[in-house]
Structures are given as structure tokens and as C-alpha cells.
Motif scaffolding. Structure first.
Motif, PDB file in Angstrom:
ATOM      1  N   GLY A   1     -52.458  -3.106 -55.788  1.00 29.86           N
ATOM      2  CA  GLY A   1     -52.551  -1.751 -56.574  1.00 29.86           C
ATOM      3  C   GLY A   1     -52.242  -0.907 -55.728  1.00 29.86           C
ATOM      4  O   GLY A   1     -51.416  -0.782 -54.580  1.00 29.86           O
ATOM      5  N   ALA A   2     -52.896   0.545 -55.928  1.00 27.25           N
ATOM      6  CA  ALA A   2     -52.303   1.659 -55.257  1.00 27.25           C
ATOM      7  C   ALA A   2     -53.639   2.275 -54.592  1.00 27.25           C
ATOM      8  O   ALA A   2     -54.692   2.271 -55.036  1.00 27.25           O
ATOM      9  CB  ALA A   2     -51.697   2.914 -56.174  1.00 27.25           C
ATOM     10  N   GLU A   3     -53.207   2.745 -53.218  1.00 31.57           N
ATOM     11  CA  GLU A   3     -54.426   3.485 -52.387  1.00 31.57           C
ATOM     12  C   GLU A   3     -54.819   4.813 -52.850  1.00 31.57           C
ATOM     13  O   GLU A   3     -53.786   5.448 -53.474  1.00 31.57           O
ATOM     14  CB  GLU A   3     -53.847   3.623 -51.000  1.00 31.57           C
ATOM     15  CG  GLU A   3     -53.729   2.027 -50.281  1.00 31.57           C
ATOM     16  CD  GLU A   3     -52.365   1.387 -50.373  1.00 31.57           C
ATOM     17  OE1 GLU A   3     -52.581   0.198 -50.123  1.00 31.57           O
ATOM     18  OE2 GLU A   3     -51.527   1.753 -51.107  1.00 31.57           O
TER      19      GLU A   3
ATOM     20  N   MET B   1     -55.264   0.051 -60.011  1.00 28.43           N
ATOM     21  CA  MET B   1     -54.663  -1.185 -60.145  1.00 28.43           C
ATOM     22  C   MET B   1     -53.220  -1.182 -60.876  1.00 28.43           C
ATOM     23  O   MET B   1     -52.945  -2.067 -61.554  1.00 28.43           O
ATOM     24  CB  MET B   1     -55.529  -2.252 -60.923  1.00 28.43           C
ATOM     25  CG  MET B   1     -56.329  -2.848 -60.040  1.00 28.43           C
ATOM     26  SD  MET B   1     -55.796  -3.743 -58.676  1.00 28.43           S
ATOM     27  CE  MET B   1     -54.995  -5.082 -59.585  1.00 28.43           C
ATOM     28  N   GLU B   2     -52.711   0.237 -60.840  1.00 32.73           N
ATOM     29  CA  GLU B   2     -51.371   0.364 -61.254  1.00 32.73           C
ATOM     30  C   GLU B   2     -49.972  -0.076 -60.476  1.00 32.73           C
ATOM     31  O   GLU B   2     -50.004   0.072 -59.267  1.00 32.73           O
ATOM     32  CB  GLU B   2     -51.189   1.789 -61.722  1.00 32.73           C
ATOM     33  CG  GLU B   2     -52.159   2.305 -62.734  1.00 32.73           C
ATOM     34  CD  GLU B   2     -51.801   3.682 -63.298  1.00 32.73           C
ATOM     35  OE1 GLU B   2     -50.675   4.333 -62.621  1.00 32.73           O
ATOM     36  OE2 GLU B   2     -52.292   4.327 -64.324  1.00 32.73           O
ATOM     37  N   LEU B   3     -49.214  -0.804 -61.129  1.00 35.52           N
ATOM     38  CA  LEU B   3     -48.352  -1.623 -60.357  1.00 35.52           C
ATOM     39  C   LEU B   3     -46.892  -1.356 -61.021  1.00 35.52           C
ATOM     40  O   LEU B   3     -46.936  -0.758 -62.009  1.00 35.52           O
ATOM     41  CB  LEU B   3     -48.308  -3.206 -60.417  1.00 35.52           C
ATOM     42  CG  LEU B   3     -49.715  -3.583 -59.836  1.00 35.52           C
ATOM     43  CD1 LEU B   3     -49.874  -5.090 -59.966  1.00 35.52           C
ATOM     44  CD2 LEU B   3     -49.819  -3.387 -58.342  1.00 35.52           C
ATOM     45  N   LEU B   4     -45.898  -1.557 -60.227  1.00 35.10           N
ATOM     46  CA  LEU B   4     -44.568  -1.824 -60.884  1.00 35.10           C
ATOM     47  C   LEU B   4     -44.275  -3.087 -61.520  1.00 35.10           C
ATOM     48  O   LEU B   4     -44.737  -4.137 -61.136  1.00 35.10           O
ATOM     49  CB  LEU B   4     -43.432  -1.370 -59.989  1.00 35.10           C
ATOM     50  CG  LEU B   4     -43.000   0.083 -59.301  1.00 35.10           C
ATOM     51  CD1 LEU B   4     -44.368   0.645 -58.460  1.00 35.10           C
ATOM     52  CD2 LEU B   4     -41.791   0.134 -58.637  1.00 35.10           C
ATOM     53  N   GLY B   5     -43.749  -2.708 -62.714  1.00 36.69           N
ATOM     54  CA  GLY B   5     -43.731  -4.137 -63.761  1.00 36.69           C
ATOM     55  C   GLY B   5     -42.326  -4.942 -63.261  1.00 36.69           C
ATOM     56  O   GLY B   5     -41.598  -4.565 -62.445  1.00 36.69           O
TER      57      GLY B   5
END
Length: 761
Positions: free
Chosen positions: A179-181, A197-201
Motif C-alpha cells: 500500500g501507500a504511506e 491500500m491502493e496499488l498499481l494493478g
């Protein structure tokens, strides 16, 4: 014949114990380069790859072009292609596979690995477990090969996790993040206010092919209908002629678990891909698609993001944008901070946001060293980086470049019998940096040490040294539809007077600027030293722009001609090491709109992009320069740099010299065992591995033919057909001599012979 009766107990598969010095799990470009680098450093290596081929996302199974700091030549990172093992691989691929066949790239990687006698390669083999010696040390890994039903137990003092998802590190218990800080944790102004919790797909590619007859297509039942495809906002970007990596935006999974739900994500991507092809073929919205057929669809998705593991240092947004200098730098990056919306193809937002630095940035050794496990390295996309920094460090050639640093470090640890953290001692880091740079790593700002180079003890003379007073015109002209600049290395002192022949379609004005960079090592022309505008009459004329009252530092400068479509500038066919022409133009593939605009309070900088054109375009401008610039002397070949950096750093012969020759003379006889030459393979040229075709199979700047001999006429080496950056001549028997003569052939009538560096030991 083998015959076995019923066993009451469950049978076990064949087991094989392997003992080695370095285990690399993961055979993508990072793991492959780590294994090769360690093997060449003298370590015995086992390379474990869970697929039938090497290359990971660059392989024929995924077919993504491999890129790094060159960024499709769409940013301001000049001469930034990664060196070393990955450069060798990329140049082989250009020579053997300039049309970008992914199957051939597979074989190039396999050839490289099996040529190393120190490497044991296990394909189709997955790491399934980790055995610990104690809580912070790995004793062995266990792996299973699906093709030969063999269970391997592989022991070693050192391990590298280059698996992408971090399978070894995860099972070993190492700390990680998904995820992202938040903005507050590292002070990254581009980050969100809250962690998330956004990620690259993931992405699945497909290839199409034009046949000589109409081809019908019926989609499988699981595919989305073209009505459903048309309703997806991102699908407005579909072009019927696109193929392969150009569909990188077919992305999904960033809001799912990109590890444990990968198979579900793949099925969603299959529904999309086959549905998009149905839409292209059968919706009636596209022209000239009747003869197209679906040639190939990926069966495994290309993964972008999952776990990132915590190392001794975590690289962050500021390190990239501010180009932080690290005492333990071992690698570099230069791709944009490239962040995608987590919803992927279903997002209403643009498919990516790319924010560039003004130049390349260093990556420290500590990012590759596990914080928690004392004998574990990280390589590839799992290295210690924040989510924002990961947006840049994740791309494959950057991963490969870091991987080869890990391999060299592991070989040193094995020789010195120390741990990866103990290698952080300043004297060890300095030696690691030297070892890497000797093999072409080109860590920014770090030059080769002269002390171990016999060439540095010699008196060096040349048959000629180019005094650069400009380019000879070819008789052709270039219309000034966009602003362009001749990029030239200047010595410290006063500026030059520039002359150029122009053709004006009508009476007009031509503006010329002398620009430089705030940071001398960069190639972003953010300082305007002087602007001169001259009136031009219709027709042909020769103009002079006097910049002699400008005070310059030792750095690259830009002779900029501002856009005027009524003007044409004289061009040349000549190519000279350390010079090029760049354009202030749009490059959509890397979010380059001619100028970078950034969100407020994001910690990012706004600046213009000045980028080259690919050959056969992008001819140099036929400018005259007075006084001539003397920065191609023979002594440049021992200055410690193997590519342009503040200066050309190259000896360049005069084109009129019929036999370009370098002579090295020592006060007394010396004994040598190895000669290493560093040639110009145009480190600015992006050598995309697949899909894109290249117009040449070798770089035109590179010396192809040369001879090395003693003053007695004894030929030490005669080489023809060279296309590599680095040539190592290992002597079967040591040579003792007081003089060494190197004779070169010009690469062509328009390209003079050039050499960056010579190392002799």
C-alpha cells in the motif's frame, strides 16, 4: 522396467541437496543480472526461476518492453542508459533482434546465463519454503520443479530475493509493506494525507497480426461483450492498429490482493482483452481491421506492485526529485514517479500520472540490504522504497541495474567472509563502487580510481585530437517547427560565438539562447545565460550569435533556437561522441507535454523537456563554434568516466585522420594481464527490447575495428565487428612492454573514432 507395489505410506518426490555460495530466487531481469554479476565476481550461484524462461515481465510470457532511466528518450536524462551486464544484454538484443521478437530475447537471456559456468539454473522451479539457521539468518530454501518432480534443498551463506512478490523474504519473516504511506510518515508531499491500500494493478498484453485475407472472430463466452467494453471509460483510448505494450493501460487489480488474488485478476483481464478484441473486430467502429487476427494473448499477467520490503534505508520521493547524493550509491534510476489509479481500467482518472526529476538519481546500497535478515538481499521491485519512490524504481532496467549491484556485493561478501551489512564499511563500499564501475555501472558522479590502472602511469599521445569547431553541413535543412538545441560540452570560461546557415521563407526574426543547468550534472536547460534575436531576410543567409560575454562553468550547454516555422536550419550527417540535438517537444508516452506542470504543494518541480529524436531523425545542427572547444584530448581516456558526465570524457580523433592511433609509453617496462576498452554505444539511446523496431542493429558511434600491439609490432588483439560498450582482452600470457599502440578505424565517414576509457592491469 520399473515396477513398484502399493505403498501404505505417502510417497515422496525425489530430493536433491545443493550447496552453493549465493542463491538468487527469481529470474526476471533483476535476478538474472544479480546471478551473472555474482558469477563473474567468482561466486557459485544457483538461480531459481518459477517460469520456463528468464526475463519476468520482459519475457515472451508477458512481453513488456524493458526500460529504465532513458524513458523512451522522453525526459531530460541524457546519456543515462544503464551500463554493465544489462547494457551488454540490451546491445546483444539490438544486434540480434532489432525487430523486437520476444522469443529471441528469451534466448539471449538464456545464452547469457548458461555461458556462466558458476551458475546452476533451475527453470520451472518455485521456492516453496525457507529454513532458518536462527531467527535472523536463512540456512536454506526449498524449491520444487514441476517438470522433473524434484524437490530441491539449496543451502548458501547468502540469498537474494528477486521474486517480485518477495516469497523468500516473506517466508523468512522480513518486515514488508503493501500500500501507500501517508504524507506525514516520510514528508512526501505527493502522497495522500492518509495511508491506504491502493496499488498499481496487473496488465495482460495481446498481439495482433495482419493477414492477406479477411479473418473472422467470435469471442469466447467468458469475454465481455463489446457493449460492455464500450461502457468502460478508459476504452475510449482504443486504437485498432495498436498492439502489445501499447495496451499497457488495460490494468486491473490495484484494489484487490495482488498476491493471493492474482488468478482472479488474470481472469478479469482475460475477459477484458478478449472483449476488447471483439470490440475492435466486430463493433464496426474501426477501419481496416478485416484482415487482422489475434496472434497472441498473455497467459500470465505482468505484475506491477505487491510487497515492498524494509531495508537499511527506504528511498523516498525527495531522494528522487532532489537527486540526493548517497555515500553508498551503487545504482541509479531515472524513470518518472509513475503512479496509476488503483481502479485501473475502470477509473475515470487518467491511466497514469508521471512526474519527472530534472536528472537521474542515485540508489543506495542500503535499499538492497534486508533490515531484518542478516544474509538476505533484495532486488527488483521489492527493494526498500516508499510507494511514491517505487513508482520510479519499479521499472525493469532500473531493477536490473540494482540487481547487478547486489550480485557484485554478494561476490565481495563471499570473498571477504562478511555479511551484507558489514559491507557497509566505507572502505568496502568504495571497493564495491569501483568493482561496479569497472564493469560499466557508471554510478553517477563516481569516477574510476587511477591507482590500479597501469594506463594512468603512461604518457598518452594521439595521432589526432578533435578540436570541435562545429559540424560540416550536409546540404539539408530542418524546419524549425519546434524549438531545438545543440547540446555541447563547454569548458570553464567564456561562451562561444555560434554561426549557422539558415533559410527564411519570409522576412522574420530568429532567436537564439545559450542555456545551462542549475545543477551542472543535469541536462535540463533551466538557466538562460543570454538571449539574442536577429532579423533575417527572406532566402539563405549565415547568422552569428555572440555569447562571448557569458561566463560558463565546466558543464553541458544548450545552443537553443526558438520555434519559428518560417525558418529552416542547416543540418549535418556527422555524429560526434558527446554531442546531440534536442527538441522542446511533446512525448505522450511518458506524459511529456513539452513542459512539466505539477500539483500545488507536491514537492515537484516545473521545467521544460528538451529531448532527442530517434535515428534516422534528429540530425545535429550544422553550427560553427568559435573558438574551437578542446575537450576530446587523449588524456580523457584515464579520467575515470566511461560516458559523458559534465564533459564528453572521451578521446575523439579528427575525422580527417586516416589512421586514428593512441600510443601509451611508460618510463620503464610494465607487465600487463588485461586490457579493457570502453567505447561509445550511445548511452542516450533507449534500446526497448520488444514490440518497437530499431532502425539499426548496432550503434553508429561505436568503434567496430581496432588493433592493439606493442612497439615491436607484436599484435596483442585484433577485433572486428565490435558493437559492445566494454571490450575485455584477457591475455593468455602476460605481456611485458614499454609501449602500447592502439589503432582504430573510424566507425564511418561521418563518425570519428572515439574511446571513453582504457584500464590496464
Amino acid at each position: 522396467m520399473i515396477k513398484q507395489n502399493f505403498n501404505e505410506a505417502a510417497r515422496e518426490n525425489k530430493k536433491q541437496q545443493l550447496n552453493t555460495q549465493f542463491v538468487v530466487a527469481g529470474g526476471g531481469l533483476a535476478g538474472t543480472c544479480a546471478a551473472i554479476s555474482a558469477a563473474r565476481g567468482g561466486s557459485k550461484v544457483v538461480l531459481i526461476q518459477d517460469r520456463p524462461v528468464l526475463g519476468g515481465n520482459a519475457s515472451s510470457e508477458v512481453r513488456l518492453w524493458a526500460l529504465g532511466a532513458t524513458s523512451h528518450m522522453g525526459n531530460n536524462n541524457r546519456w543515462s542508459r544503464e551500463g554493465g551486464v544489462i547494457d551488454e544484454i540490451m546491445l546483444d538484443n539490438l544486434k540480434l533482434n532489432r525487430h523486437g521478437n520476444p522469443l529471441i530475447f528469451d534466448t539471449i537471456l538464456l545464452d547469457k546465463v548458461i555461458a556462466e559456468k558458476n551458475i546452476t539454473l533451475l527453470l520451472n522451479t518455485s521456492v516453496v519454503d525457507v529454513n532458518k539457521q536462527h531467527s535472523t539468518k536463512i540456512a536454506s530454501v526449498e524449491a520444487f520443479c514441476s517438470q522433473n518432480s524434484t524437490h530441491y534443498i539449496i543451502s548458501a551463506p547468502l540469498f537474494c530475493d528477486a521474486t517480485g512478490d518477495g516469497l523468500v523474504a516473506f517466508n523468512a519473516g522480513a518486515g514488508f509493506r503493501i500500500g501507500a504511506e501517508s504524507k506525514a510518515e516520510f514528508g512526501e508531499l505527493l502522497a495522500s494525507d492518509e495511508e491506504n491500500m491502493e496499488l498499481l494493478g496487473h496488465t495482460l498484453f495481446f498481439y495482433s497480426k495482419k493477414m492477406d485475407q479477411p479473418i473472422s472472430y467470435k469471442a469466447p463466452d467468458f469475454a465481455y461483450s463489446y457493449e460492455q467494453i464500450e461502457a468502460i471509460p478508459r476504452c475510449k483510448d482504443i486504437a485498432g492498429s495498436d498492439s502489445g505494450c501499447k495496451f499497457w493501460w488495460i490494468e486491473f487489480g490495484g484494489i484487490r490482493d495482488t498476491i493471493y488474488e492474482t488468478e482472479d485478476i488474470k481472469w478479469e483481464l482475460w475477459k477484458l482483452v478478449y472483449g476488447i478484441w471483439d470490440y475492435i473486430k466486430n463493433s464496426g467502429r474501426f477501419d481496416d481491421v478485416e484482415n487482422l487476427t489475434l496472434e497472441w494473448v498473455g497467459t500470465i499477467p505482468g505484475k506491477r506492485e505487491s510487497r515492498r520490503f524494509e531495508g537499511e534505508y527506504m528511498i523516498k520521493q525527495q531522494d528522487i526529485i532532489e537527486q540526493t547524493q548517497f555515500n553508498d550509491a551503487v545504482s541509479f534510476g531515472g524513470w518518472a514517479i509513475d503512479i496509476h489509479p488503483a481502479e485501473g481500467i475502470y477509473s475515470e482518472r487518467p491511466p497514469c500520472s508521471q512526474y519527472h526529476s530534472k536528472g537521474v538519481y542515485q540508489i543506495p546500497y542500503r535499499c538492497f540490504v534486508s533490515r531484518d535478515i542478516e544474509n538476505l538481499y533484495y532486488a527488483g521491485r521489492i527493494i526498500s522504497a516508499t510507494h511514491m519512490a517505487f513508482g520510479s524504481t519499479r521499472v525493469m532496467i532500473t531493477c536490473a541495474h540494482g540487481g547487478q549491484a547486489v550480485g557484485a556485493a554478494a561476490a565481495m561478501c563471499n570473498k571477504l567472509n562478511i555479511t551484507p551489512k558489514e559491507l557497509l564499511q566505507p572502505e568496502h563500499i568504495a571497493q564495491l563502487q569501483q568493482n561496479l564501475n569497472l564493469n560499466g555501472q557508471s554510478i553517477p558522479g563516481i569516477r574510476l580510481d587511477k591507482h590500479n590502472n597501469l594506463a594512468a602511469q603512461a604518457s598518452i599521445t594521439a595521432s589526432s585530437e578533435l578540436a570541435f569547431n562545429g559540424f560540416q553541413p550536409s546540404g539539408r535543412r530542418m524546419q524549425l517547427d519546434s524549438s531545438c538545441a545543440q547540446l555541447v560540452a563547454f569548458a570553464k570560461g567564456q561562451g562561444p560565438t555560434i554561426s549557422i546557415t539558415v533559410f527564411a521563407h519570409k522576412e522574420t526574426e530568429l532567436t537564439c539562447q545559450l542555456r545551462t543547468s542549475i545543477k551542472h550534472e543535469n541536462y535540463t536547460p533551466d538557466v538562460i545565460n543570454k538571449t539574442i534575436s536577429l532579423s533575417v531576410t527572406a532566402g539563405e543567409s549565415t547568422l552569428e550569435f555572440d555569447f562571448s560575454n557569458c561566463s560558463l562553468e565546466m558543464q553541458y550547454g544548450f545552443i537553443c533556437f526558438l520555434q519559428n516555422s518560417d525558418m529552416e536550419l542547416a543540418t549535418t550527417e556527422q555524429l560526434i561522441t558527446g554531442t546531440m540535438v534536442v527538441f522542446n517537444k511533446v512525448h505522450k508516452a511518458v506524459s511529456n507535454k513539452g513542459k512539466q506542470t505539477v500539483p500545488e504543494n507536491s514537492g515537484l518541480e516545473e521545467f521544460e523537456f528538451w529531448t532527442p529524436a530517434r535515428r534516422p531523425n534528429g540530425q545535429n545542427l550544422a553550427i560553427g563554434i568559435s573558438p574551437a572547444i578542446h575537450n576530446h584530448q587523449a588524456t580523457q581516456i584515464i579520467n575515470g568516466f566511461v560516458r559523458p558526465w559534465l564533459q564528453t570524457n572521451a578521446w575523439v580523433a579528427d575525422l580527417a585522420d586516416p589512421s586514428p592511433t593512441l600510443r601509451l609509453a611508460w618510463p620503464e617496462k610494465v607487465t600487463m594481464r588485461q586490457i579493457v576498452l570502453y567505447f561509445d554505444s550511445d548511452f542516450d539511446h533507449a534500446l526497448e527490447t520488444v514490440l518497437m523496431e530499431h532502425n539499426e542493429d548496432q550503434v553508429p558511434y561505436c568503434v567496430q575495428t581496432y588493433t592493439i600491439k606493442t612497439d615491436s609490432g607484436e599484435v596483442i588483439a585484433h577485433v572486428t565487428g565490435n558493437y559492445q560498450s566494454i571490450n575485455k582482452i584477457d591475455l593468455v600470457e602476460p605481456i611485458t612492454t614499454q609501449h602500447l599502440i592502439l589503432e582504430f578505424a573510424h566507425p564511418s565517414k561521418n563518425v570519428p573514432a572515439a574511446l571513453f576509457e582504457i584500464q590496464i592491469k
